[in-house]
Scaffold this motif. Structure first.
Motif, PDB file in Angstrom:
ATOM      1  N   SER A  25     -46.583  15.318  26.616  1.00 47.78           N
ATOM      2  CA  SER A  25     -46.929  14.098  27.345  1.00 47.78           C
ATOM      3  C   SER A  25     -47.470  13.019  26.417  1.00 47.78           C
ATOM      4  O   SER A  25     -47.474  11.838  26.777  1.00 47.78           O
ATOM      5  CB  SER A  25     -47.971  14.382  28.427  1.00 47.78           C
ATOM      6  N   SER A  26     -47.930  13.410  25.254  1.00 49.37           N
ATOM      7  CA  SER A  26     -48.474  12.465  24.284  1.00 49.37           C
ATOM      8  C   SER A  26     -47.390  11.840  23.412  1.00 49.37           C
ATOM      9  O   SER A  26     -47.671  10.922  22.653  1.00 49.37           O
ATOM     10  CB  SER A  26     -49.488  13.165  23.375  1.00 49.37           C
ATOM     11  N   GLN A  27     -46.167  12.356  23.510  1.00 45.02           N
ATOM     12  CA  GLN A  27     -45.071  11.860  22.687  1.00 45.02           C
ATOM     13  C   GLN A  27     -44.389  10.666  23.352  1.00 45.02           C
ATOM     14  O   GLN A  27     -44.146  10.689  24.558  1.00 45.02           O
ATOM     15  CB  GLN A  27     -44.037  12.965  22.439  1.00 45.02           C
ATOM     16  N   SER A  28     -44.060   9.651  22.568  1.00 42.82           N
ATOM     17  CA  SER A  28     -43.384   8.471  23.116  1.00 42.82           C
ATOM     18  C   SER A  28     -41.982   8.816  23.612  1.00 42.82           C
ATOM     19  O   SER A  28     -41.528   8.280  24.617  1.00 42.82           O
ATOM     20  CB  SER A  28     -43.289   7.371  22.062  1.00 42.82           C
ATOM     21  N   THR A  29     -41.314   9.700  22.910  1.00 43.42           N
ATOM     22  CA  THR A  29     -39.984  10.163  23.336  1.00 43.42           C
ATOM     23  C   THR A  29     -39.912  11.661  23.123  1.00 43.42           C
ATOM     24  O   THR A  29     -40.574  12.216  22.244  1.00 43.42           O
ATOM     25  CB  THR A  29     -38.852   9.495  22.525  1.00 43.42           C
ATOM     26  N   ILE A  30     -39.105  12.277  23.943  1.00 41.23           N
ATOM     27  CA  ILE A  30     -38.878  13.717  23.801  1.00 41.23           C
ATOM     28  C   ILE A  30     -37.389  13.908  23.578  1.00 41.23           C
ATOM     29  O   ILE A  30     -36.567  13.454  24.369  1.00 41.23           O
ATOM     30  CB  ILE A  30     -39.350  14.492  25.046  1.00 41.23           C
ATOM     31  N   ASP A  83     -51.577  14.818  34.258  1.00 41.04           N
ATOM     32  CA  ASP A  83     -50.489  14.630  33.306  1.00 41.04           C
ATOM     33  C   ASP A  83     -49.826  13.264  33.503  1.00 41.04           C
ATOM     34  O   ASP A  83     -49.525  12.565  32.527  1.00 41.04           O
ATOM     35  CB  ASP A  83     -49.467  15.758  33.465  1.00 41.04           C
ATOM     36  N   GLU A  84     -49.594  12.869  34.738  1.00 39.75           N
ATOM     37  CA  GLU A  84     -48.972  11.569  35.013  1.00 39.75           C
ATOM     38  C   GLU A  84     -49.883  10.417  34.582  1.00 39.75           C
ATOM     39  O   GLU A  84     -49.417   9.423  34.029  1.00 39.75           O
ATOM     40  CB  GLU A  84     -48.600  11.443  36.489  1.00 39.75           C
ATOM     41  N   ILE A  85     -51.176  10.557  34.817  1.00 40.24           N
ATOM     42  CA  ILE A  85     -52.125   9.524  34.366  1.00 40.24           C
ATOM     43  C   ILE A  85     -52.115   9.455  32.843  1.00 40.24           C
ATOM     44  O   ILE A  85     -52.065   8.369  32.260  1.00 40.24           O
ATOM     45  CB  ILE A  85     -53.542   9.805  34.917  1.00 40.24           C
ATOM     46  N   HIS A  86     -52.136  10.626  32.203  1.00 38.27           N
ATOM     47  CA  HIS A  86     -52.094  10.687  30.739  1.00 38.27           C
ATOM     48  C   HIS A  86     -50.836  10.010  30.213  1.00 38.27           C
ATOM     49  O   HIS A  86     -50.887   9.238  29.256  1.00 38.27           O
ATOM     50  CB  HIS A  86     -52.171  12.151  30.299  1.00 38.27           C
ATOM     51  N   GLN A  87     -49.690  10.275  30.839  1.00 39.21           N
ATOM     52  CA  GLN A  87     -48.432   9.668  30.396  1.00 39.21           C
ATOM     53  C   GLN A  87     -48.444   8.150  30.538  1.00 39.21           C
ATOM     54  O   GLN A  87     -47.794   7.452  29.766  1.00 39.21           O
ATOM     55  CB  GLN A  87     -47.254  10.221  31.197  1.00 39.21           C
ATOM     56  N   SER A  88     -49.183   7.642  31.519  1.00 37.53           N
ATOM     57  CA  SER A  88     -49.217   6.191  31.716  1.00 37.53           C
ATOM     58  C   SER A  88     -49.869   5.472  30.536  1.00 37.53           C
ATOM     59  O   SER A  88     -49.650   4.273  30.353  1.00 37.53           O
ATOM     60  CB  SER A  88     -49.942   5.845  33.022  1.00 37.53           C
ATOM     61  N   PRO A  91     -47.377   5.123  24.983  1.00 39.72           N
ATOM     62  CA  PRO A  91     -46.322   4.111  24.808  1.00 39.72           C
ATOM     63  C   PRO A  91     -44.929   4.718  24.981  1.00 39.72           C
ATOM     64  O   PRO A  91     -44.648   5.813  24.488  1.00 39.72           O
ATOM     65  CB  PRO A  91     -46.525   3.632  23.365  1.00 39.72           C
ATOM     66  N   GLY A  92     -44.088   4.026  25.714  1.00 43.22           N
ATOM     67  CA  GLY A  92     -42.720   4.502  25.943  1.00 43.22           C
ATOM     68  C   GLY A  92     -42.582   5.467  27.104  1.00 43.22           C
ATOM     69  O   GLY A  92     -41.475   5.889  27.429  1.00 43.22           O
ATOM     70  N   ARG A  93     -43.667   5.856  27.713  1.00 37.62           N
ATOM     71  CA  ARG A  93     -43.627   6.796  28.837  1.00 37.62           C
ATOM     72  C   ARG A  93     -44.062   6.086  30.104  1.00 37.62           C
ATOM     73  O   ARG A  93     -44.718   5.054  30.064  1.00 37.62           O
ATOM     74  CB  ARG A  93     -44.552   7.989  28.579  1.00 37.62           C
ATOM     75  N   SER A  94     -43.720   6.666  31.226  1.00 39.75           N
ATOM     76  CA  SER A  94     -44.121   6.088  32.504  1.00 39.75           C
ATOM     77  C   SER A  94     -44.737   7.173  33.375  1.00 39.75           C
ATOM     78  O   SER A  94     -44.594   8.357  33.118  1.00 39.75           O
ATOM     79  CB  SER A  94     -42.916   5.467  33.214  1.00 39.75           C
ATOM     80  N   SER A  95     -45.382   6.736  34.407  1.00 37.43           N
ATOM     81  CA  SER A  95     -46.026   7.630  35.355  1.00 37.43           C
ATOM     82  C   SER A  95     -45.433   7.348  36.733  1.00 37.43           C
ATOM     83  O   SER A  95     -45.468   6.208  37.186  1.00 37.43           O
ATOM     84  CB  SER A  95     -47.533   7.360  35.346  1.00 37.43           C
ATOM     85  N   THR A  96     -44.880   8.394  37.372  1.00 37.53           N
ATOM     86  CA  THR A  96     -44.264   8.162  38.681  1.00 37.53           C
ATOM     87  C   THR A  96     -44.698   9.226  39.684  1.00 37.53           C
ATOM     88  O   THR A  96     -44.968  10.369  39.313  1.00 37.53           O
ATOM     89  CB  THR A  96     -42.718   8.174  38.602  1.00 37.53           C
ATOM     90  N   ILE A  97     -44.733   8.811  40.915  1.00 29.87           N
ATOM     91  CA  ILE A  97     -45.051   9.757  41.993  1.00 29.87           C
ATOM     92  C   ILE A  97     -43.941  10.793  42.126  1.00 29.87           C
ATOM     93  O   ILE A  97     -44.206  11.963  42.401  1.00 29.87           O
ATOM     94  CB  ILE A  97     -45.284   8.999  43.319  1.00 29.87           C
TER      95      ILE A  97
END
Length: 132
Positions: A25-30, A83-88, A91-97
């Motif tokens: 989750s800390s990575q900008s891209t996987i 995890d979703e809050i952390h991803q928000s 950079p490069g990641r989003s958080s979605t319901i």
């Protein structure tokens, strides 16, 4: 002392998955994520299902069958929110319901699979002890 050690050791697989999940989750891209529609939802479902399976293994101290499914599902679902809050903030990641819903459904599935595995093992163990 022995029971405490066993209780701690039972949580190791879940904590390893928690740590890997947090790292990813800390990575900008996987890299190497499957490319097809809703692949990310499938990845969330499978990963959080596996996590819930091992959380259920760690929680397998309760006699109440509903708790064996609900408690791991709730723990992993709450982690999904975290995890979703952390991803928000990554950079490069989003958080979605919808990702959290996939996390929670995966958690429910993983907890249920663990419940079934325990039930099958217990049934087979009882069968073997009755035939002796």
């Amino acid at each position: 002392m022995k029971k405490s050690l066993i209780t701690i050791l039972k949580w190791i697989p879940a904590f390893i998955i928690f740590a890997i999940s947090f790292y990813l989750s800390s990575q900008s891209t996987i890299q190497k994520i499957p490319v097809f529609p809703y692949a990310d939802k499938l990845v969330h479902f499978v990963c959080f299902g596996g996590l819930a399976f091992w959380v259920a293994f760690g929680c397998n101290l309760f006699e109440n069958q509903k708790i064996k499914i609900l408690l791991p599902t709730i723990i992993v679902s709450i982690y999904g929110i975290i995890d979703e809050i952390h991803q928000s903030f990554t950079p490069g990641r989003s958080s979605t319901i919808s990702d959290w819903i996939a996390d929670t459904l995966g958690a429910l599935f993983g907890s249920f699979v663990f419940y079934l595995v325990v039930k099958i093992i217990t049934k087979n163990k009882d069968k073997k002890s009755n035939t002796k």
